[in-house]
Design a protein around this motif. Structure first.
Motif, short mmCIF file in Angstrom:
data_model
loop_
_atom_site.label_atom_id
_atom_site.label_comp_id
_atom_site.label_asym_id
_atom_site.label_seq_id
_atom_site.Cartn_x
_atom_site.Cartn_y
_atom_site.Cartn_z
N THR A 1 -33.78 11.46 42.42
CA THR A 1 -32.53 11.10 41.80
C THR A 1 -32.70 10.42 40.33
O THR A 1 -32.04 10.64 39.28
N LEU A 2 -33.47 9.19 40.32
CA LEU A 2 -33.61 8.44 39.30
C LEU A 2 -34.37 8.99 38.12
O LEU A 2 -33.94 9.00 36.93
N ARG A 3 -35.22 9.84 38.49
CA ARG A 3 -35.84 10.85 37.43
C ARG A 3 -34.69 11.93 36.69
O ARG A 3 -34.66 11.85 35.70
N PHE A 4 -34.20 12.26 37.70
CA PHE A 4 -32.96 13.38 37.13
C PHE A 4 -32.17 12.44 36.06
O PHE A 4 -31.60 12.71 34.92
N ALA A 5 -31.51 11.11 36.76
CA ALA A 5 -30.74 10.36 36.10
C ALA A 5 -31.39 10.11 34.59
O ALA A 5 -30.42 9.85 33.62
N ALA A 6 -32.69 9.59 34.50
CA ALA A 6 -33.16 9.33 33.31
C ALA A 6 -33.36 10.42 32.26
O ALA A 6 -33.11 10.21 31.10
N ALA A 7 -33.54 11.58 32.75
CA ALA A 7 -33.55 12.90 31.92
C ALA A 7 -31.83 13.01 31.41
O ALA A 7 -32.04 13.26 30.15
N LEU A 8 -30.97 12.69 31.91
CA LEU A 8 -29.79 12.83 31.79
C LEU A 8 -29.43 11.89 30.58
O LEU A 8 -28.69 11.99 29.46
N LEU A 9 -29.60 10.57 30.74
CA LEU A 9 -29.86 9.62 29.59
C LEU A 9 -30.36 9.87 28.55
O LEU A 9 -29.97 9.32 27.44
N ASP A 10 -31.36 10.82 28.38
CA ASP A 10 -32.10 11.20 27.21
C ASP A 10 -31.17 12.34 26.49
O ASP A 10 -31.47 12.63 25.39
N GLU B 1 -28.08 13.04 24.34
CA GLU B 1 -27.14 12.61 23.42
C GLU B 1 -25.71 12.85 24.02
O GLU B 1 -24.97 11.89 23.77
N ALA B 2 -25.47 13.98 24.35
CA ALA B 2 -24.12 14.52 24.82
C ALA B 2 -23.43 13.48 25.89
O ALA B 2 -22.42 12.91 26.06
N VAL B 3 -24.36 13.35 26.91
CA VAL B 3 -24.15 12.50 27.92
C VAL B 3 -23.79 10.75 27.69
O VAL B 3 -22.99 10.16 28.07
N ARG B 4 -24.69 10.55 26.61
CA ARG B 4 -24.57 9.03 26.22
C ARG B 4 -23.38 8.88 25.46
O ARG B 4 -22.91 7.63 25.52
N HIS B 5 -22.63 9.87 24.97
CA HIS B 5 -21.64 9.84 24.13
C HIS B 5 -20.32 10.18 24.81
O HIS B 5 -19.13 10.31 24.34
N ARG C 1 -19.17 10.57 31.98
CA ARG C 1 -20.38 11.21 32.49
C ARG C 1 -21.29 10.03 32.57
O ARG C 1 -22.17 10.06 33.54
N LEU C 2 -21.24 9.08 31.70
CA LEU C 2 -22.25 8.08 31.59
C LEU C 2 -21.94 7.21 32.64
O LEU C 2 -22.95 6.63 33.25
N ALA C 3 -20.70 6.92 33.09
CA ALA C 3 -20.44 5.96 34.23
C ALA C 3 -20.84 6.74 35.47
O ALA C 3 -21.37 6.01 36.50
N LYS C 4 -20.60 8.18 35.49
CA LYS C 4 -21.29 8.55 36.81
C LYS C 4 -22.94 8.50 37.09
O LYS C 4 -23.35 8.29 38.14
N VAL C 5 -23.52 8.55 35.86
CA VAL C 5 -24.95 8.63 35.85
C VAL C 5 -25.27 7.01 36.15
O VAL C 5 -26.47 6.98 37.15
N ALA C 6 -24.46 6.02 35.73
CA ALA C 6 -24.92 4.71 36.01
C ALA C 6 -24.61 4.45 37.54
O ALA C 6 -25.29 3.65 38.04
#
Length: 407
Positions: free
Chosen positions: A183-192, A194-198, A202-207
């Motif tokens: 799960t953490l690896r998947f979350a790390a990929a999501l944080l890469d 740019e659309a998720v970061r902005h 979605r960013l709150a869900k990843v956090a």
């Protein structure tokens, strides 16, 4: 008419058989000074205590037996020797101690042989004396070998069982670690991305996913560390004086933040006794049970609680009525466990409330109660559960109540 030399084995055999109770008492007296167990536990059952004179009687019979008869062929004698080996394993004796026990028996029987031979007139021949002594030594040696072989066999089985439990736990831990790491690896990929970061939602869900996965990993690692601290050599139990009140208070301190977050009161009875046990295993048992009670508290109750107390027979008629046993109770007024789920609660991976994780805001590994029952069994105890849906759950942990030594 038979000579004293011809009758010598039969005479000694008869006298040893008649004095078997006195010889057994002499051996018992020497063992009480030798063994590090209470005097009443040297031969703790009447059945085994009765076996010792019978064992000496069988040795006596072997002295006068035909040359082609072997004591090892006597199934009853071998059973008595094996039973002694099993007893000493249960008492955490050492192989050195067991060998010394038989050395003492050999010394007592040899002294008896010398004394009785000295009373005979005329004296038997040197050859006859050597022959009886040879048979006596062989009998003790065969019995010693049987007892020690049984003793070592019991320890070998214990080691194999512990290795199997360790392998099973390693498989379980590896399985449970893979999930949050993935799960953490998947979350790390999501944080890469740019659309998720902005995208704040979605960013709150990843956090939140990262936080729940790290919390789960921290809980797993904590359990692994505690289990690592419990691994002592098989024949060196890490038992010491444990003040259960202090231990329970320490468990409450460790879980206080978790309890406050869910507004659960941790109650600890003030009169918990001091016992002799492995504190690491006891702490792990209480930590898992209290943590579970907090996680699955009933949010609808005005005063949710979990309490640690000593179960009294007057309160619970099914606890063992034995002055040598102590029963602790960890009780809560939480959600309870469905009757259909209760037989499986100590199984690895089983989670009775997994379907309510999102509602309750909890995650679990299915390891907690499996670790609890392993620890309780390693402590020589037993655990059972009573629960009713909507009313709460009580776990009863019954442990040997060993009298603590003076400080």
């Amino acid at each position: 008419m038979a000579t004293i030399a011809e009758d010598y084995p039969a005479v000694i055999s008869g006298r040893m058989s008649r004095e078997r109770v006195a010889i057994a008492a002499s051996w018992l007296g020497r063992l009480r000074a030798l063994l590090t167990v209470p005097a009443g536990d040297v031969f703790p059952s009447e059945q085994l205590l009765d076996h010792i004179p019978a064992l000496i009687s069988e040795i006596a019979g072997y002295l006068a037996a035909p040359d082609d008869e072997e004591i090892a062929a006597n199934a009853a004698v071998m059973d008595k020797a094996r039973e002694l080996g099993q007893l000493r394993h249960e008492q955490h004796a050492s192989a050195h101690q067991l060998l010394h026990e038989y050395e003492v028996l050999g010394e007592i029987l040899e002294a008896f042989l010398v004394e009785e031979t000295g009373r005979l007139q005329p004296q038997p021949s040197v050859a006859a004396c050597f022959d009886v002594h040879r048979r006596l030594t062989r009998a003790v040696r065969v019995l010693m070998r049987t007892t020690v072989d049984t003793f070592i066999g019991e320890y070998t089985t214990t080691i194999q069982e512990q290795n199997e439990r360790l392998k099973a736990f390693n498989r379980t831990a590896s399985h449970e670690l893979r999930s949050p790491i993935g799960t953490l690896r998947f979350a790390a990929a999501l944080l890469d991305n740019e659309a998720v970061r902005h995208d704040p939602p979605r960013l709150a869900k990843v956090a939140a996913t990262v936080k729940s996965s790290t919390d789960r990993l921290a809980w797993l690692v904590e359990n692994l560390q505690r289990i690592g601290r419990m691994k002592d050599p098989v024949d060196m139990p890490s038992e010491q004086r444990v003040d259960l009140s202090l231990l329970a208070e320490e468990v409450g301190r460790q879980l206080q933040d978790m309890a406050q977050a869910r507004q659960v009161a941790i109650r600890i009875a003030p009169d918990l006794p001091t016992i002799v046990a492995d504190p690491a295993r006891l702490e792990l048992v209480l930590l898992n049970l209290v943590a579970n009670a907090i996680k699955y508290s009933d949010p609808q109750r005005p005063e949710p609680f979990v309490e640690i107390a000593q179960a009294r027979r007057a309160e619970d008629a099914v606890i063992p009525d034995d002055e040598h046993l102590l029963t602790l109770c960890v009780r809560d007024n939480g959600l309870g466990i469905a009757e259909a789920d209760q037989p499986a609660i100590f199984d690895r991976f089983f989670r009775a409330h997994a379907h309510r994780d999102q509602e309750l805001g909890v995650t679990g590994t299915g390891l907690g109660l499996a670790i609890v029952i392993d620890c309780v069994q390693a402590l020589g105890g037993a655990i059972r559960c009573e629960s009713r849906t909507g009313e709460g759950t009580a776990f009863f942990i019954t442990l040997p109540l060993t009298t603590p030594p003076a400080p």
